[in-house]
Design an enzyme around this catalytic site. Structure first.
Site, short mmCIF file in Angstrom:
data_model
loop_
_atom_site.label_atom_id
_atom_site.label_comp_id
_atom_site.label_asym_id
_atom_site.label_seq_id
_atom_site.Cartn_x
_atom_site.Cartn_y
_atom_site.Cartn_z
N PHE A 9 59.44 37.33 28.29
CA PHE A 9 59.16 37.28 29.73
C PHE A 9 58.15 38.36 30.09
O PHE A 9 58.35 39.54 29.82
CB PHE A 9 60.43 37.47 30.55
N GLY A 10 57.04 37.93 30.70
CA GLY A 10 56.00 38.85 31.15
C GLY A 10 55.91 38.85 32.66
O GLY A 10 55.92 37.79 33.29
N TYR A 11 55.81 40.03 33.24
CA TYR A 11 55.74 40.17 34.69
C TYR A 11 54.60 41.08 35.12
O TYR A 11 54.32 41.21 36.31
CB TYR A 11 57.07 40.73 35.23
N GLY A 12 53.95 41.74 34.16
CA GLY A 12 52.83 42.65 34.43
C GLY A 12 51.71 42.33 33.46
O GLY A 12 51.25 41.20 33.38
N SER A 13 51.30 43.33 32.68
CA SER A 13 50.16 43.14 31.79
C SER A 13 50.42 42.10 30.70
O SER A 13 49.46 41.52 30.18
CB SER A 13 49.75 44.47 31.15
N GLU A 88 55.67 48.34 24.03
CA GLU A 88 56.52 48.53 25.20
C GLU A 88 57.51 49.69 25.09
O GLU A 88 57.92 50.24 26.11
CB GLU A 88 57.29 47.24 25.51
#
Length: 179
Positions: A9-13, A88
């Site tokens: 799940f990606g929410y930024g970069s 990360e």
């Protein structure tokens, strides 16, 4: 790793620079978290002397964060996880969690997700005005903090995902740094 699907799940970069091969990218919602600039960046978008800010998922009852869920290429699960962890978990401010996300088509999948550790020294909760001031000035190993903000806000807009705080920050920071 098993032969099951690996979702991230990606929410930024990660939305505009996932850094791994994937076979599918789908708009998805993560319940119970919201996206915010609540992590001081001392590596990628700032330094220890002049920290920047990066987005993190902060747990909040009733919240929902829209982003992208990526299905990693089946033959590269181990490599994908290793590279994500290197990227990360550089300062251990993020916690790696496997959380259920709801894909736009209604499917529910378990996705590796990086959320903020609220007990970590890099965690912060600051007002939008101060966030704008920090983002306008900070630069780190991956470039200016402004680039991170602008790319994320633009990508969310391109996907049709509304984030009022990021829109406001992007507009405000542009006005601050434009001569």
């Amino acid at each position: 790793m098993s032969t099951q699907d690996l979702w991230v799940f990606g929410y930024g970069s990660l939305m505009w620079n996932p850094g791994f091969d994937h076979t599918e990218a789908v708009i998805a919602t993560l319940p119970g978290y919201h996206r915010s600039f609540c992590m001081r960046s001392i590596h990628h978008r700032g330094t220890e002397d002049t920290p920047g800010l990066v987005l993190a998922l902060d747990e909040m009852s009733g919240a929902r964060c829209k982003g992208l869920a990526f299905r990693a290429c089946p033959k590269s699960h181990d490599k994908t996880l290793a590279e994500l962890r290197e990227r990360e978990l550089v300062s251990s401010a993020y916690l790696e969690k496997w959380l259920t996300v709801i894909l736009q088509d209604g499917r529910k999948v378990e996705a590796v997700t990086y959320v903020i550790d609220p007990d970590h020294a890099q965690y912060c909760q600051i007002e939008l005005d101060e966030q704008a001031q920090i983002i306008a000035q900070a630069v780190g190993g991956r470039g200016p903090n402004t680039e991170y903000l602008y790319n994320t806000a633009a990508h969310l807009s391109d996907l049709g995902i509304e984030d009022q705080d990021l829109n406001w920050l992007s507009q405000t920071v542009r006005a601050m740094v434009t001569p």
